[in-house]
Design an enzyme around this catalytic site. Structure first.
Site, PDB file in Angstrom:
ATOM      1  N   TYR A 212       0.828  -1.203   0.000  1.00  0.00           N
ATOM      2  CA  TYR A 212       0.000   0.000   0.000  1.00  0.00           C
ATOM      3  C   TYR A 212       0.861   1.251   0.000  1.00  0.00           C
ATOM      4  O   TYR A 212       2.079   1.187   0.224  1.00  0.00           O
ATOM      5  CB  TYR A 212      -0.951   0.010   1.205  1.00  0.00           C
ATOM      6  CG  TYR A 212      -0.301   0.308   2.537  1.00  0.00           C
ATOM      7  CD1 TYR A 212       0.512  -0.623   3.176  1.00  0.00           C
ATOM      8  CD2 TYR A 212      -0.494   1.542   3.166  1.00  0.00           C
ATOM      9  CE1 TYR A 212       1.099  -0.338   4.395  1.00  0.00           C
ATOM     10  CE2 TYR A 212       0.097   1.828   4.392  1.00  0.00           C
ATOM     11  CZ  TYR A 212       0.892   0.884   5.004  1.00  0.00           C
ATOM     12  OH  TYR A 212       1.482   1.167   6.203  1.00  0.00           O
TER      13      TYR A 212
ATOM     14  N   ARG B 116      -7.755 -20.160  -2.291  1.00  0.00           N
ATOM     15  CA  ARG B 116      -6.715 -20.044  -1.266  1.00  0.00           C
ATOM     16  C   ARG B 116      -5.653 -21.129  -1.410  1.00  0.00           C
ATOM     17  O   ARG B 116      -5.962 -22.322  -1.379  1.00  0.00           O
ATOM     18  CB  ARG B 116      -7.347 -20.121   0.131  1.00  0.00           C
ATOM     19  CG  ARG B 116      -6.339 -19.808   1.233  1.00  0.00           C
ATOM     20  CD  ARG B 116      -6.994 -19.811   2.615  1.00  0.00           C
ATOM     21  NE  ARG B 116      -6.034 -19.445   3.651  1.00  0.00           N
ATOM     22  CZ  ARG B 116      -5.114 -20.275   4.150  1.00  0.00           C
ATOM     23  NH1 ARG B 116      -5.057 -21.524   3.722  1.00  0.00           N
ATOM     24  NH2 ARG B 116      -4.268 -19.856   5.076  1.00  0.00           N
TER      25      ARG B 116
ATOM     26  N   LYS C 249       6.500  -1.925   1.963  1.00  0.00           N
ATOM     27  CA  LYS C 249       5.299  -1.328   2.564  1.00  0.00           C
ATOM     28  C   LYS C 249       4.138  -2.305   2.413  1.00  0.00           C
ATOM     29  O   LYS C 249       3.217  -2.117   1.614  1.00  0.00           O
ATOM     30  CB  LYS C 249       4.996   0.042   1.955  1.00  0.00           C
ATOM     31  CG  LYS C 249       4.122   0.905   2.861  1.00  0.00           C
ATOM     32  CD  LYS C 249       4.188   2.353   2.486  1.00  0.00           C
ATOM     33  CE  LYS C 249       3.180   3.217   3.200  1.00  0.00           C
ATOM     34  NZ  LYS C 249       3.250   3.243   4.666  1.00  0.00           N
TER      35      LYS C 249
ATOM     36  N   LEU D  87      10.959   1.137   7.383  1.00  0.00           N
ATOM     37  CA  LEU D  87      10.373   1.598   6.124  1.00  0.00           C
ATOM     38  C   LEU D  87      11.067   2.907   5.742  1.00  0.00           C
ATOM     39  O   LEU D  87      11.200   3.798   6.583  1.00  0.00           O
ATOM     40  CB  LEU D  87       8.876   1.848   6.290  1.00  0.00           C
ATOM     41  CG  LEU D  87       8.225   2.315   4.981  1.00  0.00           C
ATOM     42  CD1 LEU D  87       8.081   1.155   4.004  1.00  0.00           C
ATOM     43  CD2 LEU D  87       6.871   2.957   5.242  1.00  0.00           C
TER      44      LEU D  87
ATOM     45  N   GLU E 111      12.107   2.302  14.480  1.00  0.00           N
ATOM     46  CA  GLU E 111      11.188   3.350  14.007  1.00  0.00           C
ATOM     47  C   GLU E 111       9.919   3.264  14.837  1.00  0.00           C
ATOM     48  O   GLU E 111       9.841   2.487  15.792  1.00  0.00           O
ATOM     49  CB  GLU E 111      10.896   3.174  12.515  1.00  0.00           C
ATOM     50  CG  GLU E 111      10.238   1.853  12.170  1.00  0.00           C
ATOM     51  CD  GLU E 111       9.895   1.699  10.687  1.00  0.00           C
ATOM     52  OE1 GLU E 111       9.739   2.716   9.990  1.00  0.00           O
ATOM     53  OE2 GLU E 111       9.766   0.545  10.249  1.00  0.00           O
TER      54      GLU E 111
HETATM   55  N1  PDD Z   1       2.717   4.951   7.729  1.00  0.00           N
HETATM   56  N2  PDD Z   1       7.371   3.598   9.164  1.00  0.00           N
HETATM   57  C1  PDD Z   1       6.237   2.890   9.139  1.00  0.00           C
HETATM   58  C2  PDD Z   1       6.224   1.536   9.754  1.00  0.00           C
HETATM   59  C3  PDD Z   1       5.094   3.437   8.527  1.00  0.00           C
HETATM   60  O1  PDD Z   1       3.954   2.722   8.483  1.00  0.00           O
HETATM   61  C4  PDD Z   1       5.147   4.730   7.976  1.00  0.00           C
HETATM   62  C5  PDD Z   1       3.963   5.361   7.298  1.00  0.00           C
HETATM   63  C6  PDD Z   1       6.365   5.444   8.036  1.00  0.00           C
HETATM   64  C7  PDD Z   1       6.515   6.819   7.437  1.00  0.00           C
HETATM   65  O2  PDD Z   1       6.473   6.772   6.035  1.00  0.00           O
HETATM   66  P1  PDD Z   1       5.964   8.003   5.174  1.00  0.00           P
HETATM   67  O3  PDD Z   1       6.774   9.171   5.595  1.00  0.00           O
HETATM   68  O4  PDD Z   1       6.226   7.575   3.778  1.00  0.00           O
HETATM   69  O5  PDD Z   1       4.502   8.185   5.488  1.00  0.00           O
HETATM   70  C8  PDD Z   1       7.455   4.838   8.626  1.00  0.00           C
HETATM   71  C9  PDD Z   1       1.552   5.372   6.977  1.00  0.00           C
HETATM   72  C10 PDD Z   1       1.321   6.840   7.028  1.00  0.00           C
HETATM   73  C11 PDD Z   1       0.358   4.549   7.416  1.00  0.00           C
HETATM   74  O6  PDD Z   1       0.527   3.345   7.541  1.00  0.00           O
HETATM   75  O7  PDD Z   1      -0.736   5.102   7.594  1.00  0.00           O
END
Ligand code: PDD
Length: 289
Positions: free
Chosen positions: A33, A100, A147, A205, A180
């Site tokens: 996503y 599945r 992601k 990420l 993170e």
């Molecule tokens: N989350 N690390 C993780 C585990 C994340 O899920 C996200 C973003 C980030 C920051 O990435 P970015 O700057 O590209 O948004 C770091 C999104 C916003 C979410 O899952 O809603």
């Protein structure tokens, strides 16, 4: 206004939008996503988001549902059909619908869903005063750079943090280092005024906000050090903050029971928050700091 979702080739009112029960996203979390910010109908850093999407798809060997150029047109059309000044675009691609079976299906069309909603940006107060984070063991898999929609460990951590009265969880690896947040990247400012954040790699990420903020920091003459920092170091840091597409750049003023420095957002954090708000066109954020 009825919100409209893009589901596999057409726009439908969101209440009528459906995916198949044998979608591999539903059964296996076999998908990826993106979350993209848009201000006044204009997606921000779209090229970077689409590049990350292509990479995530490639790592999982999921074919792109269409060219990235066509996808950017779908995103713009979704924004036009759901007009809100500050929006969040949610885009999900799964491997598709098939009976599945753990093995990849041989012939299958990837599923694509795009939705738009009002951006749940942090409040002025959170941006001005900072937020608390709660440390927890990082229990995720070894490919956090993808992601993936498989987010159970992230959800459990964020829920536990919220139940402890904190806005975000900071995830800590077996060596005591902060990787993170559950849905954001983590930073500190050390005693020499350097910005420190975990390096890219399979443990985090690569946030789009992270890439922009590090660029802004370097342009502003702030030294950036991409190395892991420990939870203990963070608790003794001069400043701390987090970033994400939806959280923007938020000061962190408490980690567990420990107040960071004097408990108010530091000067490097405030400066970068202002630069970031300006860069993405969120004026109130800039004014509130
Ligand atoms: N989350 N690390 C993780 C585990 C994340 O899920 C996200 C973003 C980030 C920051 O990435 P970015 O700057 O590209 O948004 C770091 C999104 C916003 C979410 O899952 O809603």
């Amino acid at each position: 206004m009825t919100r409209q979702a893009y589901v596999d080739g057409r726009f439908v009112p969101i209440a009528r939008a459906r995916v198949a029960i044998e979608d591999r996203g539903y059964q296996f979390a076999d998908g990826v996503y993106e979350v993209i910010k848009a201000v006044a109908g204009e997606p921000r850093d779209l090229d970077r988001h689409l590049a990350r999407l292509e990479r995530s798809l490639g790592e999982l060997r999921i074919p792109a549902p269409m060219s990235m150029r066509a996808l950017s047109l779908v995103i713009r059309e979704a924004l036009a059909r759901n007009p809100v000044t500050k929006a969040i675009v949610y885009l999900q691609v799964t491997r598709g619908v098939a009976p599945r079976n753990h093995l990849f299906p041989s012939v299958v069309r990837p599923s694509l869903v795009v939705t738009v909603r009002r951006a749940p940006f942090p409040s002025d107060r959170e941006r001005a005063e900072g937020v608390a984070v709660f440390s927890l063991p990082d229990q995720r898999w070894g490919r956090c750079d993808i992601k993936s929609i498989s987010l159970l460990a992230n959800l459990l951590a964020k829920q536990q943090a919220a139940e402890a009265g904190c806005r975000e969880a900071w995830l800590v690896d077996e060596a005591g280092r902060v990787t993170e947040g559950s849905a954001s990247n983590a930073y500190i400012v050390d005693g020499e005024g350097r910005l420190v954040t975990h390096p890219l790699g399979p443990r985090i990420l690569g946030g789009i906000t992270r890439s922009v903020v590090l660029e802004l920091a370097r342009e502003a003459g702030i030294e950036v050090v991409e190395r892991p920092f420990t939870l203990e170091e963070a608790k003794r840091a001069r400043e701390a903050f987090l970033t994400s597409t939806t959280s923007l750049l938020l000061p962190v003023t408490r980690i567990d029971e420990q107040v960071v420095a004097n408990g108010v957002p530091g000067s490097v954090t405030r400066r970068l928050a202002r630069l970031y708000a300006e860069r993405v066109g969120i004026e109130e954020a800039a004014a509130g700091l």
